[in-house]
Design a protein around this motif. Sequence first.
Motif, PDB file in Angstrom:
ATOM      1  N   GLY A   1       0.771  -1.229   0.000  1.00 18.88           N
ATOM      2  CA  GLY A   1       0.000   0.000   0.000  1.00 18.88           C
ATOM      3  C   GLY A   1       0.806   1.285   0.000  1.00 18.88           C
ATOM      4  N   VAL A   2       2.132   1.179  -0.023  1.00 19.06           N
ATOM      5  CA  VAL A   2       2.966   2.372  -0.088  1.00 19.06           C
ATOM      6  C   VAL A   2       2.899   2.915  -1.509  1.00 19.06           C
ATOM      7  CG1 VAL A   2       5.315   3.263   0.144  1.00 19.06           C
ATOM      8  CG2 VAL A   2       4.502   1.472   1.698  1.00 19.06           C
ATOM      9  N   ARG A   3       2.692   4.204  -1.646  1.00 18.60           N
ATOM     10  CA  ARG A   3       2.701   4.810  -2.978  1.00 18.60           C
ATOM     11  C   ARG A   3       4.146   5.045  -3.380  1.00 18.60           C
ATOM     12  NH1 ARG A   3      -1.583   4.648   0.253  1.00 18.60           N
ATOM     13  NH2 ARG A   3      -3.501   5.056  -0.861  1.00 18.60           N
ATOM     14  N   VAL A   4       4.539   4.545  -4.525  1.00 19.12           N
ATOM     15  CA  VAL A   4       5.900   4.703  -5.034  1.00 19.12           C
ATOM     16  C   VAL A   4       5.816   5.574  -6.278  1.00 19.12           C
ATOM     17  CG1 VAL A   4       7.961   3.538  -5.886  1.00 19.12           C
ATOM     18  CG2 VAL A   4       6.558   2.451  -4.117  1.00 19.12           C
ATOM     19  N   ILE A   5       6.501   6.723  -6.242  1.00 22.65           N
ATOM     20  CA  ILE A   5       6.421   7.684  -7.335  1.00 22.65           C
ATOM     21  C   ILE A   5       7.799   7.891  -7.925  1.00 22.65           C
ATOM     22  CG2 ILE A   5       5.857  10.066  -7.944  1.00 22.65           C
ATOM     23  CD1 ILE A   5       3.712  10.003  -5.755  1.00 22.65           C
ATOM     24  N   GLY A   6       7.925   7.571  -9.208  1.00 21.91           N
ATOM     25  CA  GLY A   6       9.180   7.750  -9.921  1.00 21.91           C
ATOM     26  C   GLY A   6       9.319   9.165 -10.441  1.00 21.91           C
ATOM     27  N   ILE A   7      10.502   9.734 -10.261  1.00 25.09           N
ATOM     28  CA  ILE A   7      10.778  11.110 -10.661  1.00 25.09           C
ATOM     29  C   ILE A   7      11.971  11.132 -11.610  1.00 25.09           C
ATOM     30  CG2 ILE A   7      11.465  13.401  -9.816  1.00 25.09           C
ATOM     31  CD1 ILE A   7       8.626  12.548  -8.973  1.00 25.09           C
ATOM     32  N   LYS A   8      11.859  11.860 -12.706  1.00 24.10           N
ATOM     33  CA  LYS A   8      12.966  12.003 -13.657  1.00 24.10           C
ATOM     34  C   LYS A   8      13.931  13.101 -13.233  1.00 24.10           C
ATOM     35  CE  LYS A   8      10.430  10.352 -17.651  1.00 24.10           C
ATOM     36  NZ  LYS A   8       9.855  10.687 -18.945  1.00 24.10           N
TER      37      LYS A   8
ATOM     38  N   PRO B   1      15.060  15.315 -10.136  1.00 27.21           N
ATOM     39  CA  PRO B   1      14.934  15.485  -8.683  1.00 27.21           C
ATOM     40  C   PRO B   1      14.842  16.937  -8.218  1.00 27.21           C
ATOM     41  CG  PRO B   1      17.146  14.769  -9.255  1.00 27.21           C
ATOM     42  CD  PRO B   1      16.325  14.717 -10.512  1.00 27.21           C
ATOM     43  N   MET B   2      15.100  17.879  -9.101  1.00 28.47           N
ATOM     44  CA  MET B   2      15.044  19.293  -8.738  1.00 28.47           C
ATOM     45  C   MET B   2      13.754  19.974  -9.189  1.00 28.47           C
ATOM     46  SD  MET B   2      17.847  19.735  -7.155  1.00 28.47           S
ATOM     47  CE  MET B   2      17.946  21.518  -7.071  1.00 28.47           C
ATOM     48  N   SER B   3      12.843  19.224  -9.798  1.00 28.24           N
ATOM     49  CA  SER B   3      11.637  19.805 -10.375  1.00 28.24           C
ATOM     50  C   SER B   3      10.433  19.709  -9.433  1.00 28.24           C
ATOM     51  CB  SER B   3      11.300  19.131 -11.701  1.00 28.24           C
ATOM     52  OG  SER B   3      10.076  19.626 -12.203  1.00 28.24           O
ATOM     53  N   VAL B   4      10.111  20.831  -8.807  1.00 24.59           N
ATOM     54  CA  VAL B   4       8.915  20.908  -7.975  1.00 24.59           C
ATOM     55  C   VAL B   4       7.686  20.613  -8.835  1.00 24.59           C
ATOM     56  CG1 VAL B   4       7.449  22.481  -6.639  1.00 24.59           C
ATOM     57  CG2 VAL B   4       9.938  22.511  -6.322  1.00 24.59           C
ATOM     58  N   LYS B   5       7.668  21.158 -10.040  1.00 24.86           N
ATOM     59  CA  LYS B   5       6.535  20.976 -10.944  1.00 24.86           C
ATOM     60  C   LYS B   5       6.313  19.497 -11.269  1.00 24.86           C
ATOM     61  CE  LYS B   5       4.736  22.244 -15.460  1.00 24.86           C
ATOM     62  NZ  LYS B   5       4.990  22.848 -16.754  1.00 24.86           N
ATOM     63  N   GLU B   6       7.377  18.766 -11.582  1.00 25.13           N
ATOM     64  CA  GLU B   6       7.222  17.339 -11.908  1.00 25.13           C
ATOM     65  C   GLU B   6       6.679  16.569 -10.714  1.00 25.13           C
ATOM     66  OE1 GLU B   6       9.631  13.295 -13.184  1.00 25.13           O
ATOM     67  OE2 GLU B   6      10.766  15.155 -12.991  1.00 25.13           O
ATOM     68  N   ILE B   7       7.215  16.829  -9.537  1.00 25.22           N
ATOM     69  CA  ILE B   7       6.735  16.124  -8.350  1.00 25.22           C
ATOM     70  C   ILE B   7       5.271  16.448  -8.104  1.00 25.22           C
ATOM     71  CG2 ILE B   7       6.958  15.963  -5.833  1.00 25.22           C
ATOM     72  CD1 ILE B   7      10.025  16.125  -6.263  1.00 25.22           C
ATOM     73  N   GLN B   8       4.900  17.702  -8.232  1.00 24.28           N
ATOM     74  CA  GLN B   8       3.490  18.073  -8.044  1.00 24.28           C
ATOM     75  C   GLN B   8       2.594  17.393  -9.068  1.00 24.28           C
ATOM     76  OE1 GLN B   8       3.771  22.373  -8.003  1.00 24.28           O
ATOM     77  NE2 GLN B   8       3.856  22.404  -5.770  1.00 24.28           N
TER      78      GLN B   8
ATOM     79  N   GLU C   1      -1.387  13.113 -10.145  1.00 24.27           N
ATOM     80  CA  GLU C   1      -1.805  11.945 -10.923  1.00 24.27           C
ATOM     81  C   GLU C   1      -2.085  10.739 -10.022  1.00 24.27           C
ATOM     82  OE1 GLU C   1       1.392  11.264 -13.685  1.00 24.27           O
ATOM     83  OE2 GLU C   1       0.997  13.112 -14.789  1.00 24.27           O
ATOM     84  N   SER C   2      -1.542  10.749  -8.823  1.00 18.78           N
ATOM     85  CA  SER C   2      -1.714   9.634  -7.892  1.00 18.78           C
ATOM     86  C   SER C   2      -2.965   9.859  -7.034  1.00 18.78           C
ATOM     87  CB  SER C   2      -0.483   9.517  -6.989  1.00 18.78           C
ATOM     88  OG  SER C   2      -0.495  10.555  -6.022  1.00 18.78           O
ATOM     89  N   ASP C   3      -3.168   8.961  -6.080  1.00 17.57           N
ATOM     90  CA  ASP C   3      -4.316   9.109  -5.168  1.00 17.57           C
ATOM     91  C   ASP C   3      -3.922   9.724  -3.828  1.00 17.57           C
ATOM     92  OD1 ASP C   3      -2.900   7.018  -4.051  1.00 17.57           O
ATOM     93  OD2 ASP C   3      -4.662   5.772  -3.685  1.00 17.57           O
ATOM     94  N   LEU C   4      -2.741  10.315  -3.758  1.00 15.46           N
ATOM     95  CA  LEU C   4      -2.267  10.881  -2.496  1.00 15.46           C
ATOM     96  C   LEU C   4      -3.217  11.929  -1.933  1.00 15.46           C
ATOM     97  CD1 LEU C   4       1.583  11.302  -2.944  1.00 15.46           C
ATOM     98  CD2 LEU C   4       0.383   9.683  -1.494  1.00 15.46           C
TER      99      LEU C   4
END
Length: 100
Positions: free
Chosen positions: A70-77, A79-86, A91-94
């Motif tokens: 049940g842990v949400r695992v989010i892949g990031i291209k 690591p410095m992009s606030v926009k990508e993480i947001q 897109e997730s159910d967080l």
Amino acid sequence: MRVLVSCANGSGTSLMMMRTAEKALKELGFKITNINHCSISEGKNSAKNYDVVFTPTTFVNMFENAAKKGVRVIGIKNPMSVKEIQEKVEESDLAEVFKK
């Protein structure tokens, strides 16, 4: 929400991504109760103790066991992009599960 950021060695990239993820999540209105960064080897063992794991996209498959629990695992291209993480968080159910 408990957040883990994990990368290959658990030093530079994970620290930068942790700061970026923290900023991104706070801007989206999430309450972070715990946030840590570590290496992939350490992260695989401790991920089950977190609600979400951020990791470079190349390492997402290393967290399959945590995802099954049940842990949400989010892949990031980037690591410095606030926009990508947001964007990935939205897109997730967080938000449905953790945002108050």
